[in-house]
Design a protein around this motif. Structure first.
Motif, PDB file in Angstrom:
ATOM      1  N   TYR A 190      69.895   1.318 -21.188  1.00 32.43           N
ATOM      2  CA  TYR A 190      70.531   2.377 -21.969  1.00 32.43           C
ATOM      3  C   TYR A 190      70.619   3.657 -21.145  1.00 32.43           C
ATOM      4  O   TYR A 190      71.676   4.268 -21.015  1.00 32.43           O
ATOM      5  CB  TYR A 190      69.669   2.603 -23.211  1.00 32.43           C
ATOM      6  N   LEU A 191      69.477   4.040 -20.551  1.00 34.18           N
ATOM      7  CA  LEU A 191      69.425   5.310 -19.828  1.00 34.18           C
ATOM      8  C   LEU A 191      70.106   5.243 -18.465  1.00 34.18           C
ATOM      9  O   LEU A 191      70.453   6.265 -17.896  1.00 34.18           O
ATOM     10  CB  LEU A 191      67.971   5.772 -19.674  1.00 34.18           C
ATOM     11  N   SER A 192      70.288   4.017 -17.941  1.00 35.39           N
ATOM     12  CA  SER A 192      70.973   3.936 -16.647  1.00 35.39           C
ATOM     13  C   SER A 192      72.473   3.670 -16.827  1.00 35.39           C
ATOM     14  O   SER A 192      73.234   3.682 -15.871  1.00 35.39           O
ATOM     15  CB  SER A 192      70.332   2.869 -15.756  1.00 35.39           C
ATOM     16  N   ASN A 193      72.899   3.451 -18.077  1.00 34.12           N
ATOM     17  CA  ASN A 193      74.325   3.289 -18.357  1.00 34.12           C
ATOM     18  C   ASN A 193      75.000   4.643 -18.075  1.00 34.12           C
ATOM     19  O   ASN A 193      74.642   5.661 -18.668  1.00 34.12           O
ATOM     20  CB  ASN A 193      74.514   2.884 -19.823  1.00 34.12           C
ATOM     21  N   SER A 194      75.954   4.642 -17.142  1.00 35.07           N
ATOM     22  CA  SER A 194      76.529   5.911 -16.682  1.00 35.07           C
ATOM     23  C   SER A 194      77.110   6.709 -17.834  1.00 35.07           C
ATOM     24  O   SER A 194      76.992   7.931 -17.903  1.00 35.07           O
ATOM     25  CB  SER A 194      77.596   5.654 -15.621  1.00 35.07           C
ATOM     26  N   PHE A 195      77.695   6.007 -18.788  1.00 41.04           N
ATOM     27  CA  PHE A 195      78.327   6.667 -19.911  1.00 41.04           C
ATOM     28  C   PHE A 195      77.318   7.414 -20.776  1.00 41.04           C
ATOM     29  O   PHE A 195      77.529   8.552 -21.169  1.00 41.04           O
ATOM     30  CB  PHE A 195      79.067   5.617 -20.737  1.00 41.04           C
ATOM     31  N   ILE A 196      76.192   6.731 -21.094  1.00 35.91           N
ATOM     32  CA  ILE A 196      75.147   7.356 -21.912  1.00 35.91           C
ATOM     33  C   ILE A 196      74.528   8.521 -21.134  1.00 35.91           C
ATOM     34  O   ILE A 196      74.359   9.624 -21.660  1.00 35.91           O
ATOM     35  CB  ILE A 196      74.057   6.310 -22.288  1.00 35.91           C
ATOM     36  N   LYS A 197      74.211   8.253 -19.866  1.00 33.94           N
ATOM     37  CA  LYS A 197      73.540   9.237 -19.009  1.00 33.94           C
ATOM     38  C   LYS A 197      74.306  10.560 -18.959  1.00 33.94           C
ATOM     39  O   LYS A 197      73.725  11.640 -19.039  1.00 33.94           O
ATOM     40  CB  LYS A 197      73.418   8.641 -17.604  1.00 33.94           C
ATOM     41  N   GLU A 198      75.629  10.463 -18.846  1.00 35.93           N
ATOM     42  CA  GLU A 198      76.464  11.673 -18.750  1.00 35.93           C
ATOM     43  C   GLU A 198      76.457  12.496 -20.041  1.00 35.93           C
ATOM     44  O   GLU A 198      76.812  13.661 -20.036  1.00 35.93           O
ATOM     45  CB  GLU A 198      77.922  11.285 -18.459  1.00 35.93           C
ATOM     46  N   ASN A 199      76.101  11.844 -21.140  1.00 42.92           N
ATOM     47  CA  ASN A 199      76.200  12.526 -22.434  1.00 42.92           C
ATOM     48  C   ASN A 199      74.852  12.846 -23.073  1.00 42.92           C
ATOM     49  O   ASN A 199      74.762  13.051 -24.272  1.00 42.92           O
ATOM     50  CB  ASN A 199      77.058  11.685 -23.387  1.00 42.92           C
ATOM     51  N   LEU A 200      73.815  12.896 -22.240  1.00 39.12           N
ATOM     52  CA  LEU A 200      72.493  13.260 -22.752  1.00 39.12           C
ATOM     53  C   LEU A 200      72.156  14.690 -22.333  1.00 39.12           C
ATOM     54  O   LEU A 200      72.553  15.130 -21.266  1.00 39.12           O
ATOM     55  CB  LEU A 200      71.427  12.303 -22.185  1.00 39.12           C
ATOM     56  N   PRO A 201      71.399  15.404 -23.168  1.00 38.42           N
ATOM     57  CA  PRO A 201      71.014  16.770 -22.787  1.00 38.42           C
ATOM     58  C   PRO A 201      69.966  16.726 -21.670  1.00 38.42           C
ATOM     59  O   PRO A 201      69.316  15.705 -21.471  1.00 38.42           O
ATOM     60  CB  PRO A 201      70.414  17.343 -24.075  1.00 38.42           C
TER      61      PRO A 201
END
Length: 215
Positions: A190-201
């Motif tokens: 989850y945290l290494s998924n580029s999409f999720i990573k870009e959208n986390l504070p």
């Protein structure tokens, strides 16, 4: 006709983040409005007079509230990159687990991380029992949605990201690789998924925020 999409949110809120992730996943242009929870704007109170909370999505002047409801609305309105399965049984199942995260896991995790020392042990036990259900539901899948991020994964930001923040801010450990190998793997994915990573504070900013507010 141009569509107008507004999102009222708070940078530190995982519930706001869910909606941002869904909008970005589907490539929807929107205007983000940061709210001050201690001094709510007249617009927020107008659009969400019942709960008076973020997030609120306003689509062409019509407000939709509550993050899980908003996620379904987004999925039904914009068909690209579906976040809910097509099969009715699988859809119902996804709704069930998303609700389970909000209604069961969140309160237990909060107690386990932020309650007084003497109450914490029982709360950790309760939270662990609930996380076990999610561990079993993952089976051998990469994400709850299978190979791609779906509704439960987006709702699961509370476990995949926020839980780690609470643990670090408070110095407790709930989600261990020994106890929850599948959930731990899922969190890493989850945290290494580029999409999720870009959208986390920013993580350190968030840890400081929770320490100041609840520590």
């Amino acid at each position: 006709m141009g569509e107008e999409v507004l999102l009222f949110g708070v940078w530190a809120s995982p519930f706001s983040r869910r909606v941002e992730i869904a909008l970005k996943l589907k490539g929807i242009e929107y205007k983000y409005i940061e709210e001050d929870i201690t001094n709510k704007s007249p617009s927020l109170l107008k659009y969400n007079p019942i709960h008076k909370k973020v997030p609120v999505l306003v689509h062409n002047g019509k407000p939709v509230v509550e993050s899980l409801v908003i996620l379904e609305y987004i999925d039904e309105t914009w068909k690209d990159h579906p976040i809910l399965p097509k099969d009715p049984y699988e859809r119902a199942n996804a709704r069930f687990w998303a609700k389970f995260i909000d209604e069961k896991c969140l309160a237990a995790i909060w107690k386990a991380c932020w309650r007084e020392e003497k109450e914490r042990e029982k709360a950790v036990e309760e939270a662990s029992e609930l996380l076990k259900f999610l561990e079993n539901e993952l089976k051998e899948k990469r994400f709850f949605g299978g190979e791609t991020i779906g509704l439960v994964d987006i709702a699961g930001i509370l476990i995949g990201f926020s839980l780690g923040i609470f643990e670090e801010a408070k110095g407790v450990k709930l989600l261990t690789k020994e106890k929850f190998p599948k959930l731990s793997n899922w969190t890493n994915e989850y945290l290494s998924n580029s999409f999720i990573k870009e959208n986390l504070p920013p993580r350190d900013k968030l840890i400081a925020y929770f320490r100041n507010r609840f520590g």
